[in-house]
Design a protein around this motif. Sequence first.
Motif, PDB file in Angstrom:
ATOM      1  N   VAL A  83      59.292  57.538  34.298  1.00 48.92           N
ATOM      2  CA  VAL A  83      58.070  58.134  33.769  1.00 48.92           C
ATOM      3  C   VAL A  83      56.910  57.171  34.023  1.00 48.92           C
ATOM      4  O   VAL A  83      56.751  56.176  33.311  1.00 48.92           O
ATOM      5  CB  VAL A  83      58.178  58.436  32.259  1.00 48.92           C
ATOM      6  N   PRO A  84      56.083  57.428  35.042  1.00 51.74           N
ATOM      7  CA  PRO A  84      54.941  56.546  35.301  1.00 51.74           C
ATOM      8  C   PRO A  84      53.905  56.639  34.175  1.00 51.74           C
ATOM      9  O   PRO A  84      53.657  57.714  33.635  1.00 51.74           O
ATOM     10  CB  PRO A  84      54.358  57.084  36.615  1.00 51.74           C
ATOM     11  N   ILE A  85      53.324  55.504  33.827  1.00 49.78           N
ATOM     12  CA  ILE A  85      52.239  55.456  32.854  1.00 49.78           C
ATOM     13  C   ILE A  85      51.043  54.805  33.540  1.00 49.78           C
ATOM     14  O   ILE A  85      51.126  53.656  33.982  1.00 49.78           O
ATOM     15  CB  ILE A  85      52.625  54.657  31.597  1.00 49.78           C
ATOM     16  N   LEU A  86      49.942  55.529  33.635  1.00 50.34           N
ATOM     17  CA  LEU A  86      48.741  55.004  34.254  1.00 50.34           C
ATOM     18  C   LEU A  86      47.775  54.535  33.165  1.00 50.34           C
ATOM     19  O   LEU A  86      47.529  55.264  32.193  1.00 50.34           O
ATOM     20  CB  LEU A  86      48.063  56.064  35.126  1.00 50.34           C
ATOM     21  N   ALA A  87      47.258  53.326  33.335  1.00 51.34           N
ATOM     22  CA  ALA A  87      46.340  52.740  32.351  1.00 51.34           C
ATOM     23  C   ALA A  87      44.913  52.789  32.902  1.00 51.34           C
ATOM     24  O   ALA A  87      44.464  51.862  33.580  1.00 51.34           O
ATOM     25  CB  ALA A  87      46.750  51.308  32.039  1.00 51.34           C
ATOM     26  N   PHE A  88      44.227  53.883  32.615  1.00 49.72           N
ATOM     27  CA  PHE A  88      42.840  54.030  33.058  1.00 49.72           C
ATOM     28  C   PHE A  88      41.936  53.141  32.200  1.00 49.72           C
ATOM     29  O   PHE A  88      41.877  53.308  30.978  1.00 49.72           O
ATOM     30  CB  PHE A  88      42.395  55.484  32.952  1.00 49.72           C
ATOM     31  N   GLY A  89      41.245  52.221  32.830  1.00 50.51           N
ATOM     32  CA  GLY A  89      40.358  51.317  32.121  1.00 50.51           C
ATOM     33  C   GLY A  89      40.853  49.884  32.096  1.00 50.51           C
ATOM     34  O   GLY A  89      40.078  48.959  31.840  1.00 50.51           O
ATOM     35  N   GLU A  90      42.123  49.684  32.377  1.00 54.53           N
ATOM     36  CA  GLU A  90      42.699  48.328  32.313  1.00 54.53           C
ATOM     37  C   GLU A  90      41.953  47.340  33.199  1.00 54.53           C
ATOM     38  O   GLU A  90      41.636  46.217  32.771  1.00 54.53           O
ATOM     39  CB  GLU A  90      44.174  48.383  32.707  1.00 54.53           C
ATOM     40  N   THR A  91      41.675  47.719  34.441  1.00 55.84           N
ATOM     41  CA  THR A  91      41.040  46.777  35.375  1.00 55.84           C
ATOM     42  C   THR A  91      39.554  46.583  35.102  1.00 55.84           C
ATOM     43  O   THR A  91      38.905  45.769  35.772  1.00 55.84           O
ATOM     44  CB  THR A  91      41.227  47.245  36.831  1.00 55.84           C
ATOM     45  N   ARG A  92      39.010  47.302  34.122  1.00 59.13           N
ATOM     46  CA  ARG A  92      37.605  47.131  33.758  1.00 59.13           C
ATOM     47  C   ARG A  92      37.424  46.186  32.573  1.00 59.13           C
ATOM     48  O   ARG A  92      36.307  45.792  32.250  1.00 59.13           O
ATOM     49  CB  ARG A  92      36.985  48.490  33.441  1.00 59.13           C
ATOM     50  N   ILE A  93      38.500  45.857  31.897  1.00 60.97           N
ATOM     51  CA  ILE A  93      38.428  44.972  30.729  1.00 60.97           C
ATOM     52  C   ILE A  93      38.142  43.536  31.161  1.00 60.97           C
ATOM     53  O   ILE A  93      37.288  42.853  30.605  1.00 60.97           O
ATOM     54  CB  ILE A  93      39.736  45.050  29.921  1.00 60.97           C
ATOM     55  N   PHE A  94      38.878  43.086  32.152  1.00 57.48           N
ATOM     56  CA  PHE A  94      38.672  41.771  32.749  1.00 57.48           C
ATOM     57  C   PHE A  94      38.640  41.922  34.263  1.00 57.48           C
ATOM     58  O   PHE A  94      39.241  42.841  34.815  1.00 57.48           O
ATOM     59  CB  PHE A  94      39.799  40.805  32.387  1.00 57.48           C
ATOM     60  N   GLU A  95      37.948  40.997  34.914  1.00 58.89           N
ATOM     61  CA  GLU A  95      37.966  40.938  36.375  1.00 58.89           C
ATOM     62  C   GLU A  95      38.682  39.682  36.827  1.00 58.89           C
ATOM     63  O   GLU A  95      38.703  38.664  36.122  1.00 58.89           O
ATOM     64  CB  GLU A  95      36.550  40.971  36.941  1.00 58.89           C
ATOM     65  N   GLN A  96      39.255  39.759  38.024  1.00 56.58           N
ATOM     66  CA  GLN A  96      39.948  38.637  38.620  1.00 56.58           C
ATOM     67  C   GLN A  96      38.968  37.849  39.488  1.00 56.58           C
ATOM     68  O   GLN A  96      38.388  38.394  40.431  1.00 56.58           O
ATOM     69  CB  GLN A  96      41.107  39.141  39.486  1.00 56.58           C
ATOM     70  N   ALA A  97      38.748  36.587  39.177  1.00 56.57           N
ATOM     71  CA  ALA A  97      37.883  35.753  40.011  1.00 56.57           C
ATOM     72  C   ALA A  97      38.625  35.428  41.310  1.00 56.57           C
ATOM     73  O   ALA A  97      39.835  35.195  41.299  1.00 56.57           O
ATOM     74  CB  ALA A  97      37.521  34.472  39.279  1.00 56.57           C
ATOM     75  N   PRO A  98      37.917  35.420  42.447  1.00 57.95           N
ATOM     76  CA  PRO A  98      38.585  35.197  43.736  1.00 57.95           C
ATOM     77  C   PRO A  98      38.896  33.732  44.034  1.00 57.95           C
ATOM     78  O   PRO A  98      39.377  33.412  45.121  1.00 57.95           O
ATOM     79  CB  PRO A  98      37.566  35.753  44.734  1.00 57.95           C
ATOM     80  N   ILE A  99      38.658  32.856  43.082  1.00 53.60           N
ATOM     81  CA  ILE A  99      38.852  31.418  43.310  1.00 53.60           C
ATOM     82  C   ILE A  99      40.305  31.116  43.671  1.00 53.60           C
ATOM     83  O   ILE A  99      41.231  31.493  42.938  1.00 53.60           O
ATOM     84  CB  ILE A  99      38.461  30.623  42.049  1.00 53.60           C
ATOM     85  N   LEU A 100      40.508  30.473  44.812  1.00 55.71           N
ATOM     86  CA  LEU A 100      41.842  30.042  45.258  1.00 55.71           C
ATOM     87  C   LEU A 100      42.857  31.190  45.251  1.00 55.71           C
ATOM     88  O   LEU A 100      44.043  30.968  44.986  1.00 55.71           O
ATOM     89  CB  LEU A 100      42.364  28.892  44.381  1.00 55.71           C
ATOM     90  N   LEU A 101      42.394  32.406  45.534  1.00 57.07           N
ATOM     91  CA  LEU A 101      43.286  33.551  45.442  1.00 57.07           C
ATOM     92  C   LEU A 101      44.459  33.447  46.409  1.00 57.07           C
ATOM     93  O   LEU A 101      45.600  33.757  46.042  1.00 57.07           O
ATOM     94  CB  LEU A 101      42.514  34.848  45.689  1.00 57.07           C
ATOM     95  N   SER A 102      44.217  33.013  47.627  1.00 54.31           N
ATOM     96  CA  SER A 102      45.303  32.890  48.600  1.00 54.31           C
ATOM     97  C   SER A 102      46.366  31.911  48.111  1.00 54.31           C
ATOM     98  O   SER A 102      47.577  32.161  48.233  1.00 54.31           O
ATOM     99  CB  SER A 102      44.761  32.438  49.956  1.00 54.31           C
ATOM    100  N   PHE A 103      45.924  30.808  47.534  1.00 51.43           N
ATOM    101  CA  PHE A 103      46.858  29.818  46.997  1.00 51.43           C
ATOM    102  C   PHE A 103      47.636  30.390  45.818  1.00 51.43           C
ATOM    103  O   PHE A 103      48.853  30.191  45.704  1.00 51.43           O
ATOM    104  CB  PHE A 103      46.104  28.563  46.566  1.00 51.43           C
ATOM    105  N   ARG A 104      46.961  31.127  44.959  1.00 53.31           N
ATOM    106  CA  ARG A 104      47.630  31.705  43.791  1.00 53.31           C
ATOM    107  C   ARG A 104      48.637  32.782  44.195  1.00 53.31           C
ATOM    108  O   ARG A 104      49.685  32.935  43.569  1.00 53.31           O
ATOM    109  CB  ARG A 104      46.597  32.253  42.814  1.00 53.31           C
ATOM    110  N   LEU A 105      48.312  33.532  45.248  1.00 52.46           N
ATOM    111  CA  LEU A 105      49.281  34.506  45.759  1.00 52.46           C
ATOM    112  C   LEU A 105      50.495  33.798  46.365  1.00 52.46           C
ATOM    113  O   LEU A 105      51.622  34.292  46.280  1.00 52.46           O
ATOM    114  CB  LEU A 105      48.611  35.407  46.800  1.00 52.46           C
TER     115      LEU A 105
END
Length: 208
Positions: free
Chosen positions: A106-128
Amino acid sequence: HGVVSVNHVLLMARWDRYFPDHPKRDMIASVLFRIPFLREFHLWLGCTDASKRTAQKILRHNMSLLLYPGGEQEQMRSRIDEFGLYLKHRLGFIRLAMEEGGIEIVPILAFGETRIFEQAPILLSFRLWLVKKFQMGIPFLYGRWGTIIPRKVPLHLVMAPPFKVPAFKHPPKDAVHACLNDYIAHVTEFYEKEKGKYDYDGVPLVIH
């Protein structure tokens, strides 16, 4: 998933109220059980290690599993301008459902989740790279006024119709891939149908 997964906190807090006849366990990243005090805290919340062996035991006790297939990869890729899901390489939950007798997902979609906080792109490649190497996500987040205060936005948790997985004791890889593709199509169709109700018109669904 989002940067913090606020929706997970809400689901843990309110599940028993809305689904008293469906006991569940929440599966979280294994690395959280290797950190002092966090292990005890998550066990107190009813969380379990996201391993296949643990999942099998829970399902065989007729309990539901709450899991986030995208995990840390989805967390690190969270963006405010898209509804991103990390699914294309996530075969494990599909294979598990097939092996355990064709369980409904049963998929649950969370509309609004990605608007609460944003991901800063700092060192993103390293973090991945850290996620890939150590299964450890390190989010750099910001919310209201560029601080760690969450934004005041609606958060809607919407359940899609159940997706029936065929039973297959030893599923070949191509069968698992085919079932995953069908699942992605199921989620995509539901997102397109529901997005207008939650101010997501113009926000693309991106499957990584």
